[in-house]
Design a protein around this motif. Structure first.
Motif, PDB file in Angstrom:
ATOM      1  N   UNK A  79     -11.739 -12.500  -1.087  1.00  0.00           N
ATOM      2  CA  UNK A  79     -11.956 -11.363  -2.239  1.00  0.00           C
ATOM      3  C   UNK A  79     -11.788 -10.068  -1.719  1.00  0.00           C
ATOM      4  N   UNK A  80     -12.280  -9.886  -0.627  1.00  0.00           N
ATOM      5  CA  UNK A  80     -12.203  -8.504   0.001  1.00  0.00           C
ATOM      6  C   UNK A  80     -11.067  -8.001   0.526  1.00  0.00           C
ATOM      7  N   UNK A  81     -10.156  -9.120   0.615  1.00  0.00           N
ATOM      8  CA  UNK A  81      -8.846  -8.741   1.066  1.00  0.00           C
ATOM      9  C   UNK A  81      -8.008  -8.308  -0.127  1.00  0.00           C
ATOM     10  N   UNK A  82      -8.068  -9.276  -1.258  1.00  0.00           N
ATOM     11  CA  UNK A  82      -7.235  -9.291  -2.263  1.00  0.00           C
ATOM     12  C   UNK A  82      -7.513  -8.123  -3.162  1.00  0.00           C
ATOM     13  N   UNK A  83      -8.868  -7.524  -2.958  1.00  0.00           N
ATOM     14  CA  UNK A  83      -9.362  -6.320  -3.739  1.00  0.00           C
ATOM     15  C   UNK A  83      -8.674  -5.166  -3.535  1.00  0.00           C
ATOM     16  N   UNK A  84      -8.253  -4.960  -1.939  1.00  0.00           N
ATOM     17  CA  UNK A  84      -7.522  -4.004  -1.457  1.00  0.00           C
ATOM     18  C   UNK A  84      -5.926  -3.872  -2.173  1.00  0.00           C
ATOM     19  N   UNK A  85      -5.413  -5.023  -2.642  1.00  0.00           N
ATOM     20  CA  UNK A  85      -4.104  -4.834  -3.163  1.00  0.00           C
ATOM     21  C   UNK A  85      -4.498  -4.569  -4.710  1.00  0.00           C
ATOM     22  N   UNK A  86      -5.533  -5.057  -5.345  1.00  0.00           N
ATOM     23  CA  UNK A  86      -5.837  -4.560  -6.616  1.00  0.00           C
ATOM     24  C   UNK A  86      -5.961  -2.878  -6.714  1.00  0.00           C
ATOM     25  N   UNK A  87      -6.830  -2.467  -5.858  1.00  0.00           N
ATOM     26  CA  UNK A  87      -6.880  -1.029  -5.628  1.00  0.00           C
ATOM     27  C   UNK A  87      -5.590  -0.289  -5.681  1.00  0.00           C
ATOM     28  N   UNK A  88      -4.828  -0.768  -4.630  1.00  0.00           N
ATOM     29  CA  UNK A  88      -3.385  -0.163  -4.326  1.00  0.00           C
ATOM     30  C   UNK A  88      -2.486  -0.192  -5.921  1.00  0.00           C
ATOM     31  N   UNK A  89      -2.610  -1.160  -6.606  1.00  0.00           N
ATOM     32  CA  UNK A  89      -1.782  -1.354  -7.875  1.00  0.00           C
ATOM     33  C   UNK A  89      -2.432  -0.278  -8.784  1.00  0.00           C
ATOM     34  N   UNK A  90      -3.778  -0.393  -8.955  1.00  0.00           N
ATOM     35  CA  UNK A  90      -4.416   0.417 -10.016  1.00  0.00           C
ATOM     36  C   UNK A  90      -4.074   1.781  -9.496  1.00  0.00           C
ATOM     37  N   UNK A  91      -4.372   2.327  -8.177  1.00  0.00           N
ATOM     38  CA  UNK A  91      -4.333   3.949  -8.135  1.00  0.00           C
ATOM     39  C   UNK A  91      -2.774   4.288  -7.968  1.00  0.00           C
ATOM     40  N   UNK A  92      -1.863   3.318  -7.594  1.00  0.00           N
ATOM     41  CA  UNK A  92      -0.508   3.739  -7.620  1.00  0.00           C
ATOM     42  C   UNK A  92      -0.162   3.895  -9.042  1.00  0.00           C
ATOM     43  N   UNK A  93      -0.609   2.879  -9.781  1.00  0.00           N
ATOM     44  CA  UNK A  93      -0.280   3.489 -11.283  1.00  0.00           C
ATOM     45  C   UNK A  93      -0.669   4.499 -11.999  1.00  0.00           C
ATOM     46  N   UNK A  94      -1.895   4.893 -11.471  1.00  0.00           N
ATOM     47  CA  UNK A  94      -2.640   6.296 -12.085  1.00  0.00           C
ATOM     48  C   UNK A  94      -1.854   7.572 -11.444  1.00  0.00           C
TER      49      UNK A  94
END
Length: 241
Positions: free
Chosen positions: A50-65
């Motif tokens: 979960x800690x690792x996949x959360x990094x990818x979620x963060x990248x997707x979200x911030x790259x979108x913004x």
């Protein structure tokens, strides 16, 4: 409200049909996640995964913004379209809200696709994880508002786009290696990842380490920065007068 809805549907059609943003925000994380072992993946504990996949979620979200909110507003201003939208709606907040809502739609599609594919391949699929990804997206709205601050930089949109996208990668890598100190929260990737860990802790009941107060204060700080930037957001290009 009607104007926000109209702008939202207009902009959403552009967002979901543009292939380039999907490549940057979904394609790259998907390829990396499927080709790079996530702490051994199959040997990883739920907390590690979960800690690792959360990094990818963060990248997707911030790259979108970054590309969909900050860059989009700067681009519309440089092309002289912001003044037109404001004349129609009567205020700049209407269009900004519509842009953010459209990007939330785009990010939700990206997160659901990414999480479904990756967790199925890795054997960690659950509807709780899908729901967690969407909840993290909703909680990340202060970062969407904060991305408006990018429009305050007196840089041409072409240079700004290149600079921002190049800067995202070292910030992302730095977030994965940053110590748990207060200055680490100056990196939005780190701050949002801490928020993601906190939410995953609540939804999955897995023991994950995160700073409650530091995370809360940093999220509030990013929101305040965005509000100030929105109030000072000029409709006239900073480079072309």
């Amino acid at each position: 409200m009607h104007q926000i809805t109209s702008y939202f549907f207009m902009y959403a059609k552009v967002v979901v049909t543009d292939k380039v943003p999907f490549f940057w925000t979904l394609g790259i994380p998907l390829v990396i996640a499927l080709t790079t072992p996530l702490s051994g993946v199959h040997q990883a504990t739920p907390a590690e995964y979960y800690g690792q996949i959360a990094y990818f979620w963060v990248y997707i979200v911030l790259a979108t913004y970054v590309n969909g909110v900050g860059m989009e507003l700067a681009r519309m201003r440089e092309y002289g379209l912001m003044k037109t939208y404001v004349m129609i709606s009567g205020n700049k907040l209407t269009y900004v809200i519509a842009v953010i809502l459209a990007q939330l739609l785009f990010a939700s599609i990206s997160l659901l696709l990414f999480t479904t594919v990756v967790t199925l391949v890795h054997g960690f699929f659950s509807f709780t994880l899908l729901a967690s990804a969407l909840l993290i997206l909703l909680g990340s709205i202060p970062f969407a508002v904060a991305s408006v601050a990018m429009t305050a930089l007196p840089i041409k949109i072409t240079s700004l786009t290149i600079f921002a996208n190049i800067l995202m990668f070292p910030l992302f890598i730095l977030a994965t290696k940053s110590p748990d100190y207060w200055f680490s929260f100056l990196n939005p990737f780190y701050a949002l990842h801490q928020f993601a860990l906190g939410l995953l802790h609540l939804t999955t009941h897995v023991d994950l380490s995160f700073g409650v107060w530091a995370t809360s204060l940093s999220v509030l700080g990013y929101f305040i920065i965005g509000v100030i930037a929105l109030k000072r957001f000029s409709l006239v290009s900073l480079m072309t007068r």
